[in-house]
Design a protein around this motif. Structure first.
Motif, PDB file in Angstrom:
ATOM      1  N   ALA A   1      -1.837  -0.620   6.723  1.00 28.85           N
ATOM      2  CA  ALA A   1      -3.222  -0.185   6.962  1.00 28.85           C
ATOM      3  C   ALA A   1      -3.296   0.824   8.097  1.00 28.85           C
ATOM      4  O   ALA A   1      -4.004   1.835   8.010  1.00 28.85           O
TER       5      ALA A   1
ATOM      6  N   ASP B   1       2.784  -2.095   9.555  1.00 24.92           N
ATOM      7  CA  ASP B   1       1.443  -2.363   9.031  1.00 24.92           C
ATOM      8  C   ASP B   1       1.015  -1.182   8.169  1.00 24.92           C
ATOM      9  O   ASP B   1       0.808  -0.072   8.686  1.00 24.92           O
TER      10      ASP B   1
ATOM     11  N   GLN C   1      -2.981   5.229   0.826  1.00 32.11           N
ATOM     12  CA  GLN C   1      -3.306   5.600   2.207  1.00 32.11           C
ATOM     13  C   GLN C   1      -4.116   6.887   2.238  1.00 32.11           C
ATOM     14  O   GLN C   1      -5.083   7.013   3.015  1.00 32.11           O
TER      15      GLN C   1
ATOM     16  N   ASN D   1      -7.653   6.176   1.217  1.00 33.31           N
ATOM     17  CA  ASN D   1      -8.378   5.537   2.320  1.00 33.31           C
ATOM     18  C   ASN D   1      -8.804   6.561   3.365  1.00 33.31           C
ATOM     19  O   ASN D   1      -9.910   6.480   3.924  1.00 33.31           O
TER      20      ASN D   1
ATOM     21  N   MET E   1       0.854  -1.197   0.000  1.00 34.07           N
ATOM     22  CA  MET E   1       0.000   0.000   0.000  1.00 34.07           C
ATOM     23  C   MET E   1       0.887   1.243   0.000  1.00 34.07           C
ATOM     24  O   MET E   1       1.672   1.447   0.928  1.00 34.07           O
TER      25      MET E   1
END
Length: 640
Positions: A174, A172, A6, A9, A1
């Motif tokens: 996310a 991570d 990001q 999102n 990602m």
């Protein structure tokens, strides 16, 4: 990602919560308070945390008879905490900022970018995934501390440390976080020893919507800066916080603090306007979400020792811990760290939690080893009473030894080598603590039968121990030692530390904060305390919520019977804590620290138990716990 994904999102999260933000604004407008937007559960957790940590006067609560909804009570407490700040707000912020560094990213031997990071363990640095997306990027990169100006505007010498992703690297995309190990310095110095570190706290209650946030970082790679004006938490999502504040590129990886300088989130970027009109908010990953991810990461065994530096407060209650609660984190040397060694937590679900609260002189010791020693003494007593012993893993051991040592002034009040008596050598340097020390010795000597003509004069007390008053203190100390059989050094050091605690607010606050951080959740526990810990225990109840239930309080080897002690408690006298159902006080005739016992005359509800401790171990906690009557009360309270 990648970073673009990001940001997309973030924009989607912001767009999906349009109705939620509108509802927040509506509730704030209807109630006239910025705190009304959060749930009652969140408000309760936040208010109780503020009260437990002494951040607001308990008088903010209405009286029991006042018909006020709970949510309104919580909002009052939050308002009292945010309207005015103690002057130590600035010092606490400066202390927290020491653990923040600029992250310099090196690729192909050249500086390729910058970010911000924070130490969350003695050798653990937290930053964003988009700053350090992989171990290869972290290799060769480094953290720069003290990249800032001093109070005179002069640049400080920068202290740099290489990153060590080969020792630990967890990331991570996310949540946009990376946790990486930091190498020791050229002289073998650990970064946390030099600059301290910040605790990550899994427990909820650190912030609610409407409260201010503060951010420390290196915007646009500049020297360290702080954003403290016009900042506010706007919304809480399950894994992210949205807030208003001024940030720039380079702030990525900055800690987001509440007004108590606890880390509540890891800043990672501004939320872009879906229509391309700039930035409309800021977003950070919640500390709870990061810790949950870490707890589920199941790192290899060789990395768990480093992860243990996060401390027991970082272990989510609902997750199987990747951080061992019994691990021994390495403390900062010389008391210079933001986080001292903390205690060990117990398991839940095995009867009522039992909390052991130790006495003085425990700095540098392993809390897990201390807990084991207490449990051995208790096992002896439980066996004598025909009851099964407690498993040490079921016992909580909050640890304030390092906090007490770090907060206390440890130098002597007389020049080294000039003290002619034990009493002189251990007199506290702080004038208020010195007065308490004098009062403790003279009152204890009186209780031991020393004639008034032989005790230090009242004029000496009021003189601040000038002239010959220092030497005169040896007379009551020697009298107590002779009558009890305890060494005069033991008596002097115990009274010195009791005096430091009672006579200095910063010492008391540091000790209580350390203990509060190590208590079990749930509001019910058995509390067993010893020596100075008994004094701390009585003060502790002023910081605990009223609904806390302590079915049994045990005080052992306690100085609470001395006027000089109980008159200086936070409640101002011999008041029975409202949260305590049964209070048992264990004392020994040969224990000089418990010279004011029994306690029944001052606290009529106390049940005093006289223990036949041998003279050479009269103040030993294991001797008190091995007494069958004392142990039986603890065992029955722990297993109702």
């Amino acid at each position: 990602m990648n970073l673009r994904q990001q940001q997309q999102n973030m924009a989607e999260r912001y767009r999906d919560t349009v109705a939620q933000r509108a509802d927040i604004r509506r509730r704030q407008a209807e109630t006239g308070t910025p705190f009304a937007a959060d749930s009652e559960e969140q408000l309760r957790a936040r208010a109780e945390r503020l009260l437990r940590r002494g951040e607001v006067d308990p008088g903010a609560l209405p009286s029991d008879g006042e018909p006020v909804r709970p949510a309104v009570v919580f909002e009052r407490i939050l308002g009292a905490a945010s309207e005015l700040q103690s002057v130590n707000f600035l010092d606490r912020g400066a202390r927290a900022a020491r653990a923040v560094a600029r992250v310099s990213i090196i690729e192909d031997g050249r500086r390729a970018g910058f970010g911000t990071g924070l130490l969350v363990g003695e050798r653990l640095l937290l930053t964003n995934n988009h700053v350090l997306p992989d171990a290869a990027t972290a290799t060769g990169s480094f953290a720069e501390f003290d990249l800032e100006s001093d109070v005179d505007g002069t640049a400080k010498p920068v202290d740099s440390y290489d990153l060590a992703p080969d020792e630990l690297f967890v990331t991570d995309p996310a949540l946009d976080y990376t946790l990486v190990a930091v190498s020791v310095g050229a002289a073998g110095t650990r970064p946390g020893t030099a600059h301290g570190w910040l605790k990550l706290i899994a427990q909820q209650g650190k912030i609610v919507i409407g409260e201010p946030v503060n951010i420390v970082g290196h915007p646009d790679a500049r020297p360290k800066e702080i954003a403290v004006r016009a900042n506010e938490l706007r919304n809480q999502l399950p894994e992210f916080l949205h807030y208003r504040t001024d940030t720039e590129p380079g702030n990525s990886g900055s800690p987001v603090f509440n007004d108590q300088w606890e880390v509540v989130a890891l800043h990672h970027a501004g939320v872009p306007d879906p229509d391309g009109a700039g930035w409309i908010a800021n977003e950070g990953a919640r500390v709870r979400a990061i810790l949950r991810h870490l707890a589920a990461a199941e790192p290899p065994p060789e990395q768990r020792a480093l992860l243990a530096e996060l401390g027991p407060q970082a272990v989510p209650r609902e997750a199987a811990p990747a951080v061992s609660p019994d691990a021994r984190p390495v403390p900062p040397a010389g008391g210079g760290g933001v986080q001292e060694r903390r205690g060990v937590t117990g398991r839940t679900g095995h009867g009522r939690p039992v909390v052991f609260l130790h006495g003085r002189g425990q700095q540098g010791h392993n809390p897990a080893d201390l807990r084991t020693g207490w449990c051995r003494g208790l096992a002896t007593g439980l066996t004598a009473a025909g009851l099964a012993p407690l498993d040490p893993a079921d016992v909580w051991f909050p640890f304030y030894g390092d906090a007490l040592a770090a907060a206390s002034v440890t130098r002597e009040s007389v020049a080294p080598g000039t003290a002619t008596t034990t009493a002189e050598a251990y007199v506290p340097v702080d004038s208020a603590a010195r007065a308490v020390y004098t009062a403790l010795l003279t009152e204890a000597a009186e209780a031991a039968g020393m004639p008034a003509s032989e005790r230090t004069s009242d004029a000496a007390h009021e003189s601040g121990l000038l002239g010959g008053a220092l030497a005169a203190l040896q007379r009551p100390l020697s009298w107590i030692a002779a009558r009890s059989g305890l060494d005069d050094v033991v008596i002097a050091t115990v009274f010195r530390d009791v005096a430091a605690y009672l006579g200095n607010k910063s010492v008391r606050d540091a000790v209580l904060e350390a203990v509060l951080d190590g208590l079990p959740e749930g509001g019910e526990f058995v509390l067993v305390s010893h020596s100075l810990g008994t004094v701390v225990a009585l003060d502790l109840f002023t910081r605990l919520p009223r609904r806390t239930s302590v079915p049994l309080l045990v005080t052992a080897g306690s100085p609470l019977g001395l006027d000089a002690v109980y008159k200086r408690l936070l409640v101002g006298g011999p008041v029975h804590p409202g949260q305590v159902a049964v209070w048992t006080n264990a004392w020994a005739a040969a224990d000089a620290v418990a010279i004011g016992c029994p306690l029944h005359d001052d606290w009529p509800q106390v049940r005093d138990v006289l223990c036949p401790n041998p003279k050479d171990r009269a103040h030993d906690i294991t001797q008190y716990l091995s007494h069958a009557s004392v142990a039986a009360e603890i065992g029955r309270a722990a297993r109702p």
